[in-house]
Scaffold this motif. Sequence first.
Motif, PDB file in Angstrom:
ATOM      1  N   CYS A   1     -95.179 -86.112  32.987  1.00 12.77           N
ATOM      2  CA  CYS A   1     -93.714 -86.255  32.980  1.00 12.77           C
ATOM      3  C   CYS A   1     -93.268 -87.658  33.385  1.00 12.77           C
ATOM      4  O   CYS A   1     -92.228 -88.144  32.968  1.00 12.77           O
ATOM      5  CB  CYS A   1     -93.069 -85.192  33.879  1.00 12.77           C
ATOM      6  SG  CYS A   1     -92.945 -85.633  35.618  1.00 12.77           S
ATOM      7  N   ARG A   2     -94.079 -88.322  34.212  1.00 13.21           N
ATOM      8  CA  ARG A   2     -93.831 -89.710  34.680  1.00 13.21           C
ATOM      9  C   ARG A   2     -92.619 -89.867  35.584  1.00 13.21           C
ATOM     10  O   ARG A   2     -92.237 -90.984  35.919  1.00 13.21           O
ATOM     11  CB  ARG A   2     -93.713 -90.667  33.498  1.00 13.21           C
ATOM     12  CG  ARG A   2     -94.972 -90.603  32.657  1.00 13.21           C
ATOM     13  CD  ARG A   2     -94.845 -91.490  31.548  1.00 13.21           C
ATOM     14  NE  ARG A   2     -95.313 -90.930  30.323  1.00 13.21           N
ATOM     15  CZ  ARG A   2     -95.458 -91.679  29.249  1.00 13.21           C
ATOM     16  NH1 ARG A   2     -95.145 -92.937  29.289  1.00 13.21           N
ATOM     17  NH2 ARG A   2     -95.902 -91.132  28.169  1.00 13.21           N
ATOM     18  N   THR A   3     -91.964 -88.777  35.944  1.00 11.20           N
ATOM     19  CA  THR A   3     -90.793 -88.897  36.811  1.00 11.20           C
ATOM     20  C   THR A   3     -90.965 -88.155  38.140  1.00 11.20           C
ATOM     21  O   THR A   3     -90.264 -88.454  39.097  1.00 11.20           O
ATOM     22  CB  THR A   3     -89.533 -88.336  36.116  1.00 11.20           C
ATOM     23  OG1 THR A   3     -89.813 -87.000  35.695  1.00 11.20           O
ATOM     24  CG2 THR A   3     -89.155 -89.167  34.904  1.00 11.20           C
ATOM     25  N   CYS A   4     -91.877 -87.207  38.226  1.00 12.14           N
ATOM     26  CA  CYS A   4     -92.036 -86.431  39.469  1.00 12.14           C
ATOM     27  C   CYS A   4     -92.673 -87.315  40.550  1.00 12.14           C
ATOM     28  O   CYS A   4     -93.142 -88.425  40.273  1.00 12.14           O
ATOM     29  CB  CYS A   4     -92.874 -85.182  39.222  1.00 12.14           C
ATOM     30  SG  CYS A   4     -94.629 -85.523  39.015  1.00 12.14           S
TER      31      CYS A   4
ATOM     32  N   CYS B   1     -96.346 -88.306  39.776  1.00 12.17           N
ATOM     33  CA  CYS B   1     -96.454 -89.335  38.724  1.00 12.17           C
ATOM     34  C   CYS B   1     -96.019 -90.700  39.262  1.00 12.17           C
ATOM     35  O   CYS B   1     -96.658 -91.712  38.984  1.00 12.17           O
ATOM     36  CB  CYS B   1     -95.600 -88.954  37.519  1.00 12.17           C
ATOM     37  SG  CYS B   1     -96.344 -87.673  36.498  1.00 12.17           S
TER      38      CYS B   1
ATOM     39  N   CYS C   1     -99.386 -84.044  38.352  1.00 11.18           N
ATOM     40  CA  CYS C   1     -97.990 -83.999  37.885  1.00 11.18           C
ATOM     41  C   CYS C   1     -97.370 -82.627  38.180  1.00 11.18           C
ATOM     42  O   CYS C   1     -97.945 -81.584  37.842  1.00 11.18           O
ATOM     43  CB  CYS C   1     -97.945 -84.289  36.385  1.00 11.18           C
ATOM     44  SG  CYS C   1     -96.293 -84.097  35.676  1.00 11.18           S
ATOM     45  N   ASP C   2     -96.186 -82.645  38.801  1.00  9.10           N
ATOM     46  CA  ASP C   2     -95.502 -81.385  39.151  1.00  9.10           C
ATOM     47  C   ASP C   2     -95.158 -80.565  37.919  1.00  9.10           C
ATOM     48  O   ASP C   2     -94.975 -79.352  38.002  1.00  9.10           O
ATOM     49  CB  ASP C   2     -94.199 -81.689  39.921  1.00  9.10           C
ATOM     50  CG  ASP C   2     -94.479 -82.391  41.236  1.00  9.10           C
ATOM     51  OD1 ASP C   2     -95.672 -82.517  41.604  1.00  9.10           O
ATOM     52  OD2 ASP C   2     -93.513 -82.827  41.891  1.00  9.10           O
ATOM     53  N   ASN C   3     -95.042 -81.231  36.785  1.00  8.93           N
ATOM     54  CA  ASN C   3     -94.694 -80.526  35.546  1.00  8.93           C
ATOM     55  C   ASN C   3     -95.910 -80.329  34.639  1.00  8.93           C
ATOM     56  O   ASN C   3     -95.762 -79.931  33.488  1.00  8.93           O
ATOM     57  CB  ASN C   3     -93.591 -81.297  34.813  1.00  8.93           C
ATOM     58  CG  ASN C   3     -92.333 -81.360  35.672  1.00  8.93           C
ATOM     59  OD1 ASN C   3     -91.763 -80.333  36.000  1.00  8.93           O
ATOM     60  ND2 ASN C   3     -91.951 -82.559  36.083  1.00  8.93           N
TER      61      ASN C   3
HETATM   62 ZN    ZN Z   1     -95.062 -85.720  36.729  1.00  8.61          ZN
END
Ligand code: ZN
Length: 350
Positions: free
Chosen positions: A94-97, A100, A108-110
């Motif tokens: 996701c690159r935002t959690c 990441c 990654c949380d997602n």
């Molecule tokens: Zn993530």
Amino acid sequence: MFTCTGYAAGAADQPLAPFTFQRRDPGPTDVAIEIVYCGVCHSDLHTVRGEWGNTLYPCVPGHEIVGRVTAVGGAVTRFSVGDTVGVGCMVDSCRTCASCREGLEQYCDNGFVGTYNGPDRKSGGHTFGGYASAIVVEQDFVLKIPKSLDLAAAAPLLCAGITLWSPLRHWKAGPGKKVGIVGLGGLGHMGVKLAHALGAHLVLFTTSKSKVADGERLGADEVVLSTDPEAMKAHTESFDLIVDAVAADHDINAYLGLVKRDGTLVQVGAPEKPLAVAAFSVIWKRRSFAGSLIGGIAETQEMLDFCGAHGITSDIEMIPMQKIEEAYARMLKSDVKYRFVIDMASLKAA
Ligand code: ZN
Ligand code: NAP
Ligand code: ZN
């Protein structure tokens, strides 16, 4: 879309066979790669045989990919056509959690997107891995392979290398630390080389008498035949860190007993069946029993650069794609010295 050739398993009880499929054309942030070599990880075997219960078929395994860039999207800045690159176990996240953002995309949380058997968020369906002629990957998940390294022997760094590097660094293997590696397979032999290069006192545990001399050659300060109770006993309560890279069921308590107070045993091997941890194995000496999953993209590049600087690659046995089932059979007998790598030129010969 463009057509790729590769090998896939159609079901858990079927051998891998030639398979033709479509990949997306590279988008603005994508890198298209002609796969030159792909390492054979025991995870490929667990997955195609359905041992972890989550396999999506048809399954094209392979996550130790090296090759050459054949095209880049308009927004790609770090790679050009002709570059030698690698792809490991992940092709997106996701690159935002929080994970990441810390460079820990593997947590990654997602959920990260696995190179194979993951949800393909761009083309739908599931991802196909490196036992194939080509792959298209988001630029942020493409690694640079140091020019000084032999390309085929560098392929196993993308999974086996990083999977050992990450726990060795996290638990600070280095000078003054006594570190154990359990199992001299693909992961284990990279662990021996990396821990040695990091300056730890390294003890290898193997069940194979035939691998003792190799263990020393690869950099172990001591090699212990784990089937010898006296040799095991000599190391009681002495390790700062043990990394267990065994792919099959085994007695984990025998190794926990070798960890000293406040030390850690990190499980990276992923056997099909649960491991039985005796409560007293961790109560006694306040030990930790931990796990570790591959490594993030930044630390994978750090590991590749370290290997480039120290001349570290895998000891490999090259095979044509057509011999993959023989390679799996040997892997199940612990008869791997120490990583099979598939020469993708063999796909064209088929
Ligand atoms: Zn993530
Ligand atoms: P591998 O090349 O097959 O090596 C496994 C080694 O384990 C063997 O060579 C053998 O070493 C030892 N072994 C096998 N059966 C044993 C048994 N019954 N008892 C004791 N030791 C035994 O496998 P690999 O590719 O290195 O992968 C190892 C495991 O790590 C697999 O389960 C794989 O799925 C997992 N993995 C985990 C991660 C992660 O992120 N955590 C990443 C990649 C792979 P000796 O002959 O020296 O005893
Ligand atoms: Zn792997």
